[in-house]
Each structure stands twice: as C-alpha cells, then as structure tokens.
Scaffold this active site. Structure first.
Site, PDB file in Angstrom:
ATOM      1  N   GLU A   1       0.853  -1.190   0.000  1.00 46.61           N
ATOM      2  CA  GLU A   1       0.000   0.000   0.000  1.00 46.61           C
ATOM      3  C   GLU A   1       0.889   1.242   0.000  1.00 46.61           C
ATOM      4  O   GLU A   1       1.909   1.281   0.677  1.00 46.61           O
ATOM      5  CB  GLU A   1      -0.872  -0.001   1.259  1.00 46.61           C
ATOM      6  CG  GLU A   1      -1.849   1.166   1.369  1.00 46.61           C
ATOM      7  CD  GLU A   1      -3.061   0.998   0.484  1.00 46.61           C
ATOM      8  OE1 GLU A   1      -2.896   1.158  -0.751  1.00 46.61           O
ATOM      9  OE2 GLU A   1      -4.157   0.714   1.001  1.00 46.61           O
TER      10      GLU A   1
ATOM     11  N   GLY B   1      -2.093   7.054  14.450  1.00 49.06           N
ATOM     12  CA  GLY B   1      -2.205   6.447  13.134  1.00 49.06           C
ATOM     13  C   GLY B   1      -0.974   5.656  12.753  1.00 49.06           C
ATOM     14  O   GLY B   1      -1.009   4.817  11.854  1.00 49.06           O
TER      15      GLY B   1
ATOM     16  N   GLY C   1       1.771   0.641  16.046  1.00 50.51           N
ATOM     17  CA  GLY C   1       1.974  -0.705  15.529  1.00 50.51           C
ATOM     18  C   GLY C   1       2.968  -0.796  14.398  1.00 50.51           C
ATOM     19  O   GLY C   1       3.355  -1.893  13.990  1.00 50.51           O
TER      20      GLY C   1
END
Length: 251
Positions: free
Chosen positions: A79, A203, A206
């Site tokens: 992505e 955002g 992780g």
C-alpha cells in the site's frame, strides 16, 4: 502511537494510544512508492487505523493496543496511497490475532501483537518480510539512526491521516527514564530528536522502527508528538523473539 498528554494546570498524565486520533509521521517525507516492502496497513471496516510489519508470509507484527476483533480487520500490503487503488495491493482478511498475554493496558508494557493472514502473502518486488534481530543481539545504542514509517498525522493536533506513506529518521534516546518518570520498562526503547519535530504519532501505532536494517521497535506510546522533552516510546522487539517464534510456529 499511544500518547500521554500532560495538562498545564493539573499535574496529571493521561495515557492514550497513538492511534486514538489517527495521526501520522511528523517531520518526515513521503517515501518512494512501495520502497518499504514490509509495511502493512491495518484497516478496521476498510479504514486505516494502525500500522504493522510483515515478518513472514502469513504473519504481521503490530502493537497490542491496536487490537480489534479479527473479523473486522483487513491487512493491506504493498500500500502507498490510502486515497486510491493502485493495483499493487495485496489485501487479506485475518484468521486470528494473538496479543501478548502479559500486555498491560494501563502502562503499555508488552505492547505487541501478531496477526495471522487468511492466506500467505506473495513475495515480489513490492512485498518482502522484514529481518528480526537475533535472540541475543543487543538493542541499538543511544544515538543510532533508525527509521519509522506510517500513515499517521503530519502535524500535532491534526485529525487527518496522511494520504501517502511517510517515513522519518529518528535517533535512539538513552536514559529514557529521565523523560518519563520511571514509566519505561525493560521492554521499551525510546527514539526521537533532541530538538523535537521528528516523531511517530496517532495512526502510526503498531508500525516499524527499523535500525540497521532490522525491526527493533514497534510504535507504542508517548506524551504528545515530536516533543523534544518526550521522545516516542517503542516496544523492544528483541525481548519477544522467543514469543514470536512460538506463536508463528504453533498457532
């Protein structure tokens, strides 16, 4: 990345995760499309909310505070732009999610989670797993330049995700207890800039912190973002190599 906010009047520190307001990399720049081949976007009901890192053909590593019911989570590899379909994406549903059994929500200790993809990823020019540190490999010393990436906010107090993947170089910060009043455990490391202005933020939770071409950190928490007095805090991946191998082998 989870954030700790420090009010001016009250001497109260409130802990909250760095994906809470869906923020992004601060002080960095848009990367060359598909150049970060291990980067994953975790999406909840088809909307990005956390980052992740591909560590094998069927497993993605992220932060435990990014947990959502697995049947609502989609993982997207290769992505770049969240705003448009680019035809290179590999999209996966999630078969199972395993977060660390000793994860502490209040302190973010053991903030680590594994997601098993519904099928193996196809490795190609755009998708490759990251290298993990060795079991006995030391953590990178203070001053080491590392790179953190994600789609989090690009400005403090912003509520809008970056439409494109961004990255920024940060330095490993030593003596992190000095900044965080002894809230840092041995399972955490800190990275940022002594002048501020460079950090992960909401955002980006992780997502990967890469040092010497290996995954040494997972975006976890901090007080505000890009603050010179409060560097970003990351889960120390080297402490979980045995746990990662056990989960990925037997689950």
């Amino acid at each position: 990345m989870a954030q700790l906010f420090q009010p001016v009047v009250l001497l109260l520190v409130i802990l909250c995760t760095r994906e809470t307001f869906e923020q992004r990399i601060i002080g960095g720049q848009v990367v060359e499309p598909y150049s970060i081949k291990y980067q994953a976007s975790l999406q909840y009901r088809n909307r990005h909310y956390c980052g992740g890192t591909l560590i094998s053909s069927q497993w993605v590593l992220s932060a435990a505070h990014c947990w959502r019911p697995y049947y609502f989570v989609t993982v997207v590899l290769s992505e770049h732009s969240l705003a448009r379909r680019e035809e290179f994406e590999q999209v996966f549903s999630v078969r199972r999610i395993e977060y660390h059994h000793e994860y502490q929500y209040a302190t973010f200790d053991n903030d680590i989670m594994l997601l098993k993809l519904s099928r193996p990823a196809v490795f190609n020019a755009f998708v490759q797993p990251v290298r993990l540190p060795g079991l006995f490999e030391p953590s990178p010393p203070a001053g080491t330049i590392c790179t953190v990436s994600g789609w989090g906010v690009t400005q403090i107090y912003s509520y809008y995700l970056s439409p494109e993947l961004r990255a920024v170089d940060v330095n490993i910060i030593g003596h992190c207890q000095y900044y965080y009043y002894y809230k840092i455990t041995d399972n955490m490391l800190c990275a940022g800039s002594q002048y501020g202005g460079k950090d992960s933020c909401q955002g980006d939770s992780g997502g990967p912190l890469i040092c010497n071409n290996k995954l040494h950190g997972i975006v976890s928490w901090g007080i505000s973002c890009a603050n010179p007095y409060f560097p970003g805090v990351y889960t120390k991946v080297r402490n979980y190599i045995r746990w990662i191998k056990w989960i990925t082998t037997f689950r």
